[in-house]
Write a protein that holds these residues in place. Structure first.
Motif, mmCIF file in Angstrom:
data_model
loop_
_atom_site.group_PDB
_atom_site.id
_atom_site.type_symbol
_atom_site.label_atom_id
_atom_site.label_comp_id
_atom_site.label_asym_id
_atom_site.label_seq_id
_atom_site.Cartn_x
_atom_site.Cartn_y
_atom_site.Cartn_z
ATOM 1 N N THR A 114 7.373 -11.180 -1.078
ATOM 2 C CA THR A 114 8.637 -10.558 -0.908
ATOM 3 C C THR A 114 8.875 -10.238 0.465
ATOM 4 O OG1 THR A 114 10.667 -9.514 -1.847
ATOM 5 C CG2 THR A 114 8.511 -8.411 -1.822
ATOM 6 N N THR A 115 10.087 -9.721 0.912
ATOM 7 C CA THR A 115 9.922 -9.086 2.171
ATOM 8 C C THR A 115 10.558 -7.762 2.083
ATOM 9 O OG1 THR A 115 12.544 -9.729 2.387
ATOM 10 C CG2 THR A 115 10.780 -11.180 3.296
ATOM 11 N N VAL A 116 10.195 -7.037 2.939
ATOM 12 C CA VAL A 116 10.710 -5.612 2.963
ATOM 13 C C VAL A 116 11.092 -5.137 4.742
ATOM 14 C CG1 VAL A 116 9.326 -4.547 1.120
ATOM 15 C CG2 VAL A 116 8.350 -4.506 3.572
ATOM 16 N N SER A 117 12.023 -4.193 4.763
ATOM 17 C CA SER A 117 12.446 -3.708 5.950
ATOM 18 C C SER A 117 11.379 -3.041 6.839
ATOM 19 C CB SER A 117 13.604 -2.886 5.790
ATOM 20 O OG SER A 117 13.793 -2.155 7.058
ATOM 21 N N GLY A 118 11.084 -3.071 8.138
ATOM 22 C CA GLY A 118 10.091 -2.387 8.702
ATOM 23 C C GLY A 118 10.546 -0.790 8.636
ATOM 24 N N GLN A 119 11.770 -0.348 8.521
ATOM 25 C CA GLN A 119 12.311 0.817 8.365
ATOM 26 C C GLN A 119 11.512 1.334 7.058
ATOM 27 O OE1 GLN A 119 13.531 2.739 10.711
ATOM 28 N NE2 GLN A 119 13.275 1.066 12.182
ATOM 29 N N ALA A 120 11.432 0.561 6.220
ATOM 30 C CA ALA A 120 10.970 1.021 4.615
ATOM 31 C C ALA A 120 9.487 1.326 4.633
ATOM 32 C CB ALA A 120 11.562 0.040 3.668
ATOM 33 N N LEU A 121 8.821 0.770 5.621
ATOM 34 C CA LEU A 121 7.355 1.064 5.755
ATOM 35 C C LEU A 121 7.292 2.323 6.137
ATOM 36 C CD1 LEU A 121 6.518 -2.415 7.335
ATOM 37 C CD2 LEU A 121 5.982 -1.748 4.837
ATOM 38 N N ILE A 122 6.325 3.301 5.292
ATOM 39 C CA ILE A 122 6.200 4.693 5.640
ATOM 40 C C ILE A 122 4.888 4.901 6.299
ATOM 41 C CG2 ILE A 122 5.791 6.853 4.272
ATOM 42 C CD1 ILE A 122 7.531 5.689 1.878
ATOM 43 N N GLU A 123 3.975 4.521 5.594
ATOM 44 C CA GLU A 123 2.604 4.634 6.340
ATOM 45 C C GLU A 123 1.311 3.483 6.122
ATOM 46 O OE1 GLU A 123 0.379 8.374 5.515
ATOM 47 O OE2 GLU A 123 1.457 8.306 3.488
ATOM 48 N N ARG A 124 0.617 3.477 7.026
ATOM 49 C CA ARG A 124 -0.657 2.673 6.806
ATOM 50 C C ARG A 124 -1.550 3.477 5.842
ATOM 51 N NH1 ARG A 124 -2.154 2.317 11.690
ATOM 52 N NH2 ARG A 124 -0.751 0.465 12.284
ATOM 53 N N VAL A 125 -2.108 2.672 4.865
ATOM 54 C CA VAL A 125 -2.967 3.406 4.041
ATOM 55 C C VAL A 125 -4.415 2.838 4.235
ATOM 56 C CG1 VAL A 125 -3.943 3.472 1.805
ATOM 57 C CG2 VAL A 125 -1.241 3.533 2.183
ATOM 58 N N GLU A 126 -4.835 1.382 4.696
ATOM 59 C CA GLU A 126 -5.851 0.902 4.883
ATOM 60 C C GLU A 126 -5.802 -0.484 5.390
ATOM 61 O OE1 GLU A 126 -9.695 0.360 1.777
ATOM 62 O OE2 GLU A 126 -8.217 1.943 1.344
ATOM 63 N N VAL A 127 -6.858 -1.109 5.842
ATOM 64 C CA VAL A 127 -6.837 -2.622 6.211
ATOM 65 C C VAL A 127 -8.059 -3.268 5.386
ATOM 66 C CG1 VAL A 127 -7.334 -4.017 8.094
ATOM 67 C CG2 VAL A 127 -6.568 -1.850 8.388
ATOM 68 N N LEU A 128 -7.578 -4.651 4.946
ATOM 69 C CA LEU A 128 -8.215 -5.321 4.002
ATOM 70 C C LEU A 128 -9.578 -5.638 4.565
ATOM 71 C CD1 LEU A 128 -5.851 -7.870 2.334
ATOM 72 C CD2 LEU A 128 -6.769 -5.838 1.271
ATOM 73 N N PRO A 129 -10.602 -5.465 3.887
ATOM 74 C CA PRO A 129 -11.995 -5.893 4.447
ATOM 75 C C PRO A 129 -11.815 -7.482 4.645
ATOM 76 C CG PRO A 129 -12.167 -5.150 2.171
ATOM 77 C CD PRO A 129 -10.576 -5.059 2.666
ATOM 78 N N ASP A 130 -12.751 -8.078 5.395
ATOM 79 C CA ASP A 130 -12.805 -9.416 5.732
ATOM 80 C C ASP A 130 -12.746 -10.496 4.628
ATOM 81 O OD1 ASP A 130 -12.262 -8.913 8.503
ATOM 82 O OD2 ASP A 130 -14.539 -9.041 8.737
ATOM 83 N N ASP A 131 -13.542 -10.146 3.649
ATOM 84 C CA ASP A 131 -13.889 -10.968 2.328
ATOM 85 C C ASP A 131 -12.586 -11.199 1.605
ATOM 86 O OD1 ASP A 131 -14.149 -8.300 1.564
ATOM 87 O OD2 ASP A 131 -15.397 -8.879 -0.410
ATOM 88 N N ILE A 132 -12.010 -9.854 1.499
ATOM 89 C CA ILE A 132 -10.461 -10.051 0.804
ATOM 90 C C ILE A 132 -9.624 -10.808 1.557
ATOM 91 C CG2 ILE A 132 -8.724 -8.545 -0.348
ATOM 92 C CD1 ILE A 132 -11.410 -8.451 -1.954
ATOM 93 N N ARG A 133 -9.287 -10.556 2.781
ATOM 94 C CA ARG A 133 -8.683 -11.310 3.756
ATOM 95 C C ARG A 133 -8.605 -12.948 3.388
ATOM 96 N NH1 ARG A 133 -8.419 -8.776 9.834
ATOM 97 N NH2 ARG A 133 -8.422 -6.539 8.977
ATOM 98 N N ILE A 134 -10.304 -13.252 3.539
ATOM 99 C CA ILE A 134 -10.396 -14.703 3.385
ATOM 100 C C ILE A 134 -9.739 -15.155 1.807
ATOM 101 C CG2 ILE A 134 -12.219 -16.393 2.804
ATOM 102 C CD1 ILE A 134 -13.696 -14.899 5.125
#
Length: 148
Positions: A114-134
């Motif tokens: 889905t899409t969300v507005s950039g204004q609705a994004l509150i804070e970064r929590v974490e970054v996906l590890p490389d294996d999960i990205r793949i």
């Protein structure tokens, strides 16, 4: 008997109409996110807290799946996949399990892009590890019918 049923139905219709009028008179709490760009530094495969459906009481986690080309141009909206607490859904293509250090076990809903507005994004929590990205990229390709 028929007159009783008819009068009962008329009363119910009146109650419904009154409810509609009352709900229309209430002041809506609506935010206009349609054309707002954000100054946040948002990157693909990051997990963010988001104010879901413009409701500040409904905070959810999402993973950004939109390309960094659009992210770098501070696009007004972002393609995301929502996260939910770990479920027992067994389809490996549609769900991707992940463990977040700060929040526990979740599943990425690959089939619920889905899409969300950039204004609705509150804070970064974490970054996906490389294996999960793949795995996420592979699952998105399969779900959307793109070649890998």
């Amino acid at each position: 008997m028929d007159n009783y049923i008819k009068s009962e139905m008329d009363e119910n219709d009146d109650e419904y109409d009154n409810d509609q009028v009352n709900s229309q008179n209430e002041e809506p709490v609506e935010k206009n996110y349609s054309s707002c760009r954000t100054n946040k530094d948002i990157k693909q495969y990051e997990i963010w807290k988001v104010e879901w459906r413009n409701n500040p009481k409904n905070i959810k986690l999402v993973v950004i799946v939109q390309t960094n080309y659009l992210n770098n141009h501070k696009h007004a909206s972002y393609l995301v996949c929502p996260l939910v607490p770990q479920d027992v859904f067994q389809y490996w293509i549609l769900r991707l399990r992940i463990y977040l250090r700060c929040a526990g076990s979740f599943e990425i809903l690959v089939d619920q892009i889905t899409t969300v507005s950039g204004q609705a994004l509150i804070e970064r929590v974490e970054v996906l590890p490389d294996d999960i990205r793949i795995k996420l990229r592979r699952n998105l390709c399969v779900v959307l019918g793109f070649s890998i």
